[in-house]
Write a protein that holds these residues in place. Structure first.
Motif, short mmCIF file in Angstrom:
data_model
loop_
_atom_site.label_atom_id
_atom_site.label_comp_id
_atom_site.label_asym_id
_atom_site.label_seq_id
_atom_site.Cartn_x
_atom_site.Cartn_y
_atom_site.Cartn_z
N ARG A 32 0.81 -1.22 0.00
CA ARG A 32 0.00 0.00 0.00
C ARG A 32 0.84 1.27 0.00
O ARG A 32 0.48 2.26 -0.64
CB ARG A 32 -0.92 0.02 1.22
CG ARG A 32 -2.02 -0.99 1.17
CD ARG A 32 -2.85 -0.94 2.42
NE ARG A 32 -3.88 -1.97 2.40
CZ ARG A 32 -4.62 -2.28 3.45
NH1 ARG A 32 -4.44 -1.66 4.60
NH2 ARG A 32 -5.52 -3.23 3.36
N THR B 169 -0.56 0.51 -10.30
CA THR B 169 -1.55 1.46 -9.81
C THR B 169 -2.07 0.98 -8.47
O THR B 169 -1.82 -0.16 -8.05
CB THR B 169 -2.74 1.56 -10.79
OG1 THR B 169 -3.41 0.29 -10.81
CG2 THR B 169 -2.29 1.94 -12.20
N ASP B 170 -2.83 1.83 -7.79
CA ASP B 170 -3.44 1.42 -6.53
C ASP B 170 -4.36 0.22 -6.75
O ASP B 170 -4.42 -0.68 -5.92
CB ASP B 170 -4.23 2.58 -5.90
CG ASP B 170 -3.30 3.65 -5.32
OD1 ASP B 170 -2.11 3.35 -5.08
OD2 ASP B 170 -3.77 4.78 -5.12
N GLN B 171 -5.04 0.21 -7.88
CA GLN B 171 -5.93 -0.91 -8.19
C GLN B 171 -5.11 -2.20 -8.41
O GLN B 171 -5.51 -3.26 -7.94
CB GLN B 171 -6.75 -0.60 -9.44
CG GLN B 171 -7.80 -1.64 -9.75
CD GLN B 171 -8.66 -1.24 -10.94
OE1 GLN B 171 -8.36 -0.27 -11.63
NE2 GLN B 171 -9.73 -1.98 -11.15
N ASP B 172 -3.97 -2.09 -9.09
CA ASP B 172 -3.10 -3.25 -9.28
C ASP B 172 -2.65 -3.79 -7.92
O ASP B 172 -2.67 -5.00 -7.68
CB ASP B 172 -1.84 -2.89 -10.08
CG ASP B 172 -2.12 -2.46 -11.51
OD1 ASP B 172 -3.12 -2.92 -12.10
OD2 ASP B 172 -1.31 -1.67 -12.04
N LYS B 173 -2.23 -2.89 -7.05
CA LYS B 173 -1.73 -3.32 -5.74
C LYS B 173 -2.84 -3.95 -4.91
O LYS B 173 -2.61 -4.93 -4.21
CB LYS B 173 -1.08 -2.15 -5.01
CG LYS B 173 0.20 -1.67 -5.70
CD LYS B 173 1.00 -0.69 -4.91
CE LYS B 173 0.36 0.66 -4.81
NZ LYS B 173 1.21 1.66 -4.15
N GLU B 174 -4.07 -3.42 -5.03
CA GLU B 174 -5.19 -4.01 -4.31
C GLU B 174 -5.46 -5.43 -4.83
O GLU B 174 -5.71 -6.35 -4.06
CB GLU B 174 -6.44 -3.15 -4.47
CG GLU B 174 -7.64 -3.67 -3.70
CD GLU B 174 -8.86 -2.79 -3.85
OE1 GLU B 174 -9.97 -3.34 -3.73
OE2 GLU B 174 -8.71 -1.57 -4.08
N TRP B 175 -5.36 -5.62 -6.14
CA TRP B 175 -5.58 -6.93 -6.73
C TRP B 175 -4.52 -7.92 -6.24
O TRP B 175 -4.83 -9.05 -5.87
CB TRP B 175 -5.54 -6.82 -8.26
CG TRP B 175 -5.81 -8.11 -8.96
CD1 TRP B 175 -7.02 -8.67 -9.22
CD2 TRP B 175 -4.82 -9.02 -9.46
NE1 TRP B 175 -6.85 -9.87 -9.86
CE2 TRP B 175 -5.51 -10.11 -10.02
CE3 TRP B 175 -3.44 -9.02 -9.50
CZ2 TRP B 175 -4.86 -11.19 -10.61
CZ3 TRP B 175 -2.79 -10.09 -10.07
CH2 TRP B 175 -3.50 -11.16 -10.62
N GLU C 197 -2.85 -7.74 -3.49
CA GLU C 197 -3.13 -8.00 -2.07
C GLU C 197 -4.24 -9.04 -1.92
O GLU C 197 -4.13 -9.96 -1.11
CB GLU C 197 -3.54 -6.69 -1.40
CG GLU C 197 -3.81 -6.82 0.08
CD GLU C 197 -4.23 -5.51 0.71
OE1 GLU C 197 -4.96 -5.57 1.71
OE2 GLU C 197 -3.83 -4.43 0.21
N ARG C 198 -5.27 -8.95 -2.74
CA ARG C 198 -6.37 -9.92 -2.67
C ARG C 198 -5.91 -11.31 -3.08
O ARG C 198 -6.29 -12.31 -2.45
CB ARG C 198 -7.53 -9.47 -3.57
CG ARG C 198 -8.28 -8.29 -3.01
CD ARG C 198 -9.40 -7.89 -3.92
NE ARG C 198 -10.08 -6.72 -3.40
CZ ARG C 198 -11.18 -6.23 -3.90
NH1 ARG C 198 -11.74 -6.79 -4.95
NH2 ARG C 198 -11.74 -5.17 -3.37
#
Length: 132
Positions: A92, A104-110, A112-113
């Protein structure tokens, strides 16, 4: 083997290019190249700290290689405990690049999931194997 060769070997062992180590450490690629080629003196402890962070290597090890600390007969890292990194926070809080593409933040969230799903799936599998 001198400090400069050992630094180069550490970098290569980690699989980093000079540019990647520069990005990870904040030390310029030109300076790292000059160090590895023996065209600069031994870096300051501050630069060694940055390089140790970029290499994810113990600071004390680089300080010893550079001659700032005496090597002891005991096994390396006896008194050094690697700091634990909170992977979720690391994902994050850092600007990350994968295969040359900035995440991107979305890539990093993916990511993480995916890691969370894999981690807990494996934990569940281990419970099935070892009920203790």
């Amino acid at each position: 083997m001198n400090f400069y060769e050992q630094l180069r070997d550490m970098r290569k062992l980690k699989g980093f290019t000079i540019r990647e180590l520069s990005d990870r450490s904040g030390v310029s690629a030109a300076y790292i190249s000059q160090l590895e080629n023996g065209n600069r003196g031994v870096p300051s402890p501050d630069v060694l700290m940055k390089l140790s962070e970029g290499l994810n290597a113990p600071y004390g090890e680089l300080m010893s290689l550079a001659g700032y600390l005496e090597k002891t007969d005991s096994a390396p890292n006896d008194s050094y405990t690697k700091p634990k990194v909170n992977l979720r926070r690391f994902l994050r809080d850092n600007d990350l690049i994968f295969d040359g593409t900035e995440l991107t933040d979305q890539d990093k969230e993916w990511i993480e999931r995916v890691l969370t799903a894999l981690f807990w799936k494996e934990k569940g599998r281990m419970r099935d194997i070892d009920p203790s």
